[in-house]
Design an enzyme around this catalytic site. Structure first.
Site, PDB file in Angstrom:
ATOM      1  N   LYS A 189       0.842  -1.199   0.000  1.00 37.10           N
ATOM      2  CA  LYS A 189       0.000   0.000   0.000  1.00 37.10           C
ATOM      3  C   LYS A 189       0.872   1.243   0.000  1.00 37.10           C
ATOM      4  CE  LYS A 189      -1.067   2.043   3.592  1.00 37.10           C
ATOM      5  NZ  LYS A 189      -0.674   3.306   4.320  1.00 37.10           N
ATOM      6  N   ASN A 190       1.983   1.177   0.720  1.00 38.10           N
ATOM      7  CA  ASN A 190       2.871   2.333   0.834  1.00 38.10           C
ATOM      8  C   ASN A 190       3.713   2.563  -0.414  1.00 38.10           C
ATOM      9  OD1 ASN A 190       1.998   2.959   3.418  1.00 38.10           O
ATOM     10  ND2 ASN A 190       3.590   1.754   4.418  1.00 38.10           N
ATOM     11  N   ARG A 208      -2.075  10.664   2.998  1.00 43.26           N
ATOM     12  CA  ARG A 208      -0.907  11.536   2.913  1.00 43.26           C
ATOM     13  C   ARG A 208      -0.498  11.878   1.489  1.00 43.26           C
ATOM     14  NH1 ARG A 208       0.782  14.128   7.218  1.00 43.26           N
ATOM     15  NH2 ARG A 208       2.926  14.028   6.484  1.00 43.26           N
ATOM     16  N   ASP A 244      -3.420   7.949   9.105  1.00 44.22           N
ATOM     17  CA  ASP A 244      -3.716   7.383  10.411  1.00 44.22           C
ATOM     18  C   ASP A 244      -3.276   8.313  11.533  1.00 44.22           C
ATOM     19  OD1 ASP A 244      -4.708   5.148   9.182  1.00 44.22           O
ATOM     20  OD2 ASP A 244      -2.799   4.087   9.207  1.00 44.22           O
ATOM     21  N   ASP A 302       5.381  -0.137  11.694  1.00 40.44           N
ATOM     22  CA  ASP A 302       4.149  -0.826  11.303  1.00 40.44           C
ATOM     23  C   ASP A 302       4.140  -2.295  11.698  1.00 40.44           C
ATOM     24  OD1 ASP A 302       2.998   1.442  10.300  1.00 40.44           O
ATOM     25  OD2 ASP A 302       3.432   1.013   8.203  1.00 40.44           O
TER      26      ASP A 302
END
Length: 435
Positions: free
Chosen positions: A24-25, A94, A118, A306
């Site tokens: 996802k990042n 972001r 988040d 994470d």
């Protein structure tokens, strides 16, 4: 307004196979990079996560075309129709701030709404804005967002006060088309950063990586399109390995190479986990009760922040007193209260435990935890505050006595690839309903 929630009944050890896709990042940052090409760029092995849809809508709003099929995203560059990202995207993630550099290159002006993501602690935009100013942009931070203008962006030297992933991405996405040389010092070196740099290089960027957290970029006049296949999501892979361990089962994770999990594999092995590792998959099991551990999060190649949320649940099922010291985000432990409500014996502190003093020493930030195991967890009604805490709530519910109701599941769906399907395939009794 309806709310989606999950109802979970513990169903014993979780066992089976999970295949993780790209991070996802990583996928959303590659999509932003695709704006800068002269032709289409395709990202393969893309996860089916909410983050992709949010980013696609942003790009389409400014004029780009985004094509999506299962596992593939293609960004087709087009003239910018509106250099202002709609305020409707305020606080969703972001990504908006990463559009500033590309929009300045394409139109000379840009507006993006205030960023979100988040609620894990301050992720100040100062690093981003200071860097853009060094490139020659006029940047104004207003109540509703960020306004920027630049007739031309020129290479510069950027010394980051902290190896921020987001700020490093902003500098990379700006430097590749800036006039002259850009040197980034104290850059982030996470795998997702290297992956983005390699993608930009495929598009024609001139980027050199050095071992002292230094990245040098020689700006070019134009970039082309490129195609890449994302590497497996290291956060998701670790999370599912822990899902097997915490429930006394065994999950085989496909799609994430060992080199992305070096540090957490050793951490779990020290706790007593046994691993089988091949070029295709990784599996972890615990033939005997796990032992307590002391872990400090850090920037890459340290133990990623994470990873600590699923690890915290695993600590509750390990014998002895474990210690977690969070050094990346000062509010990352906000989710602990939900675990305490489910019976976890966790105490949190505003001092540095389990490692040397970090940048939050003497700030009053609650960033260390002591966990007593083995804790008898019980089901509860939990609201997920963010993506990673959401996964930890699922793990706690899976090992608890009695059923649980989890709310705010849109968070976990924003960051994990089809989590309902994955958990059900491992044997978890999970119902997704709306009320």
């Amino acid at each position: 307004m309806t709310e989606k929630l999950w109802q979970i009944e513990p169903s014993g050890p979780l066992r089976g196979d999970v295949t993780v896709r790209g991070a996802k990042n990583a996928v959303s940052k590659h999509m932003v990079a695709g704006m800068l090409g002269s032709g289409p760029s395709t990202i393969r092995n893309a996860p089916d996560v909410g983050e992709v849809g949010i980013t696609a809508r942003m790009l389409e709003h400014v004029g780009m075309k985004v094509e999506r099929t299962d596992g593939e995203v293609t960004v087709v560059p087009a003239p910018v129709t509106d250099p202002s990202v709609d305020k409707a995207f305020t606080g969703l993630n972001r990504i908006p701030i990463l559009l500033l550099g590309p929009l300045l290159h394409l139109t000379g002006e840009a507006f993006v709404p205030m960023v979100g993501g988040d609620p894990i602690g301050r992720r100040p935009v100062d690093f981003h804005l200071d860097a853009l100013r060094r490139f020659g942009a006029e940047v104004e931070l207003a109540e509703d967002g960020i306004h920027a203008r630049a007739a031309r962006l020129r290479g510069t030297r950027v010394d980051l006060p902290y190896p921020s992933v987001g700020a490093t991405e902003t500098v990379l996405l700006t430097a590749v088309r800036a006039e002259g040389r850009t040197v980034i010092r104290n850059a982030a070196t996470e795998p997702e950063i290297v992956e983005l740099a390699l993608f930009l290089q495929r598009m024609g960027a001139r980027i050199s990586l050095y071992p002292d957290r230094r990245i040098v970029v020689e700006g070019v006049d134009a970039l082309g399109g490129a195609t890449t296949r994302l590497g497996g999501d290291r956060i998701e892979a670790f999370s599912y390995l822990v899902a097997g361990l915490v429930t006394g089962g065994e999950v085989r994770v496909h799609g994430c190479p060992q080199d992305r999990l070096v540090t957490p594999i050793t951490t779990l092995a020290r706790m007593g986990a046994r691993f089988e590792i091949t070029d295709e998959w990784i599996t972890a099991s615990a033939p005997r009760p796990l032992r307590a551990a002391a872990v400090q999060t850090d920037t890459h190649p340290g133990f990623a922040t994470d990873w600590q949320t699923p690890l915290m649940v695993l600590f509750t099922q390990a014998e002895g007193m474990s210690v977690l010291h969070e050094t990346v985000y000062e509010n990352r432990l906000a989710y602990v209260s939900a675990l305490q409500g489910m019976g976890a014996e966790i105490e949190v502190y505003d001092t540095c435990l389990g490692g040397p003093a970090c940048r939050y020493h003497d700030t009053g930030a609650v960033h260390s935890a002591v966990v007593r195991g083995v804790s008898a967890l019980r089901g509860g009604d939990v609201t997920m505050p963010d993506i990673r805490a959401g996964f930890s709530a699922v793990l706690a519910a899976a090992v608890a006595t009695g059923g649980s109701t989890l709310r705010g599941v849109h968070h976990i769906e924003r960051g994990y690839h089809r989590p309902v399907e994955q958990f059900r395939a491992l044997g978890l009794e999970l119902r997704s309903i709306e009320e």
